[in-house]
Write an enzyme that holds these catalytic residues in place. Structure first.
Site, short mmCIF file in Angstrom:
data_model
loop_
_atom_site.label_atom_id
_atom_site.label_comp_id
_atom_site.label_asym_id
_atom_site.label_seq_id
_atom_site.Cartn_x
_atom_site.Cartn_y
_atom_site.Cartn_z
N LYS A 13 -32.96 26.10 -20.68
CA LYS A 13 -33.82 27.45 -20.11
C LYS A 13 -33.80 28.82 -21.15
O LYS A 13 -34.54 29.42 -21.29
CB LYS A 13 -33.55 27.27 -18.55
CG LYS A 13 -33.88 26.32 -17.63
CD LYS A 13 -33.35 26.08 -15.74
CE LYS A 13 -32.36 27.16 -16.13
NZ LYS A 13 -30.87 26.07 -16.17
N ARG A 85 -32.95 29.16 -7.13
CA ARG A 85 -32.45 28.08 -7.24
C ARG A 85 -32.37 26.95 -5.34
O ARG A 85 -31.89 26.16 -5.77
CB ARG A 85 -31.00 28.38 -7.19
CG ARG A 85 -30.65 27.82 -8.33
CD ARG A 85 -28.86 29.27 -9.03
NE ARG A 85 -28.06 27.92 -9.97
CZ ARG A 85 -28.44 29.03 -11.32
NH1 ARG A 85 -28.84 30.42 -11.38
NH2 ARG A 85 -27.46 28.73 -12.05
N ARG A 124 -21.18 24.61 -25.86
CA ARG A 124 -21.92 26.18 -25.61
C ARG A 124 -21.35 27.03 -26.06
O ARG A 124 -20.23 27.24 -25.30
CB ARG A 124 -22.63 26.44 -24.48
CG ARG A 124 -23.18 27.43 -23.97
CD ARG A 124 -24.83 27.96 -23.25
NE ARG A 124 -24.20 28.07 -22.13
CZ ARG A 124 -23.74 27.68 -20.47
NH1 ARG A 124 -25.86 27.78 -20.92
NH2 ARG A 124 -24.28 28.04 -19.03
N ARG A 157 -17.83 30.46 -21.66
CA ARG A 157 -17.40 30.94 -20.39
C ARG A 157 -17.22 29.90 -19.50
O ARG A 157 -16.54 29.07 -19.30
CB ARG A 157 -19.67 30.66 -19.73
CG ARG A 157 -20.25 32.18 -19.21
CD ARG A 157 -21.22 31.03 -19.49
NE ARG A 157 -22.11 30.59 -18.66
CZ ARG A 157 -23.34 30.30 -17.78
NH1 ARG A 157 -24.24 30.54 -18.07
NH2 ARG A 157 -23.65 30.04 -16.56
N ARG A 168 -21.13 22.35 -10.42
CA ARG A 168 -22.59 23.33 -10.59
C ARG A 168 -23.86 22.06 -10.09
O ARG A 168 -24.63 22.92 -10.11
CB ARG A 168 -22.72 24.59 -11.71
CG ARG A 168 -21.67 25.53 -11.94
CD ARG A 168 -21.50 25.99 -13.58
NE ARG A 168 -22.30 26.03 -13.89
CZ ARG A 168 -22.85 26.37 -15.17
NH1 ARG A 168 -21.73 26.05 -15.84
NH2 ARG A 168 -23.69 26.91 -16.13
P1 AMP Z 1 -26.52 30.56 -14.78
O1 AMP Z 1 -25.85 31.13 -16.05
O2 AMP Z 1 -27.50 30.76 -14.01
O3 AMP Z 1 -25.91 29.29 -15.45
O4 AMP Z 1 -25.62 30.97 -13.55
C1 AMP Z 1 -24.34 31.02 -13.24
C2 AMP Z 1 -23.85 31.06 -11.92
O5 AMP Z 1 -24.04 32.20 -11.63
C3 AMP Z 1 -23.96 30.36 -10.77
O6 AMP Z 1 -22.95 28.85 -11.41
C4 AMP Z 1 -24.48 31.33 -9.48
O7 AMP Z 1 -22.70 31.24 -9.30
C5 AMP Z 1 -24.21 32.99 -10.37
N1 AMP Z 1 -26.13 33.03 -9.46
C6 AMP Z 1 -26.59 32.26 -10.61
N2 AMP Z 1 -27.93 32.48 -10.55
C7 AMP Z 1 -27.97 32.40 -9.25
C8 AMP Z 1 -28.80 32.58 -7.81
N3 AMP Z 1 -30.19 32.45 -7.72
N4 AMP Z 1 -28.73 32.14 -6.14
C9 AMP Z 1 -26.82 31.85 -6.21
N5 AMP Z 1 -25.99 31.68 -7.09
C10 AMP Z 1 -26.60 31.66 -8.38
#
Ligand code: AMP
Length: 228
Positions: A13, A85, A124, A157, A168
């Protein structure tokens, strides 16, 4: 144009959002990035968010939505990456965007299998300064572990470690079906094969959205940077 990107972690994405940003001038709004910036500032909210992110859990809605809506108010055309989400977040988002008169036109769903997601996340690496994404095999930097754009160090990360990745993916699978159903009913889902290489996925997006080079969007005086 306003788009939402849905798919598991590692679906590509962020990569597609960056291509769309560079080619068509969209703002790329990634809630994960916004939250990581908040964590870096070590505020009370940042410290709270960190506890959830480290475990691969979702950060409470009141934190994410507050950060996100503040950004969306400033933007006209944007790509939302990592939000919503859950179905509840989708409903809340719709209400907020209605008030702002900025409805979402399409939801791109990156249908991706676990093996591919896990392989992408394991390799990554991200630039600690500008956030550009790399992959040690699929998209390596030109210079050894340094960002091609700003020269800063590339890091892995913390939540890309196998244990947190499993969590996740589990959270994603629990939430994705009601979310897909919500947008299917609205007739705005565009399904993509997220297992393909980035170039092919991008071609699929262009075809399915019917966008071409004339679709550069207007963003007023703001520079179309990644929002964080
Ligand atoms: P991402 O970078 O999208 O993989 O997000 C990393 C982490 O941020 C996730 O595992 C969640 O802990 C938090 N996070 C990101 N977007 C959301 C969301 N829309 N709602 C809740 N937690 C989020």
């Amino acid at each position: 144009m306003r788009l939402i990107l849905l798919g598991p972690p590692g679906a590509g994405k962020g990569t597609q959002a960056e291509i769309l940003r560079e080619k068509y001038n969209f703002f790329h709004v990634a809630t994960g990035d916004l939250l990581r910036e908040t964590v870096k500032k070590e505020t009370k909210i940042g410290k709270k968010a960190k506890r959830y992110m480290e475990k691969g859990k979702l950060v409470p809605d009141e934190i994410v939505i507050r950060i996100l809506i503040g950004e969306l108010k400033k933007l006209e055309n944007f790509i939302l990456d990592g939000f919503p989400r859950t179905k509840k977040q989708a409903v809340d988002l719709e209400k907020e965007l209605k008030k702002l008169e900025k409805p979402i036109q399409s939801v791109l769903y990156f249908n991706t299998c676990d093996e591919i997601s896990i392989q992408r996340l394991a390799g990554r690496r991200i630039c600690e300064k500008c956030g550009t994404n790399y992959h040690i095999e699929n998209r390596p930097p030109a210079n050894d572990m340094k960002c091609d754009k700003c020269g800063a160090e590339l890091i892995q990360r913390k939540d890309d470690n196998p244990k947190v990745v499993q969590k996740r993916l589990k959270v994603y699978k629990k939430e994705i079906n009601p979310l897909l159903e919500y947008y299917r009913k609205k007739g705005i889902i565009v399904e993509l094969d997220g297992n393909k290489k980035a170039k092919e996925v991008f071609r699929e997006i262009r075809e399915k959205l019917g966008i071409d080079d004339l679709h550069k969007v207007k963003q007023g005086n703001r520079k179309n940077k990644k929002v964080s």
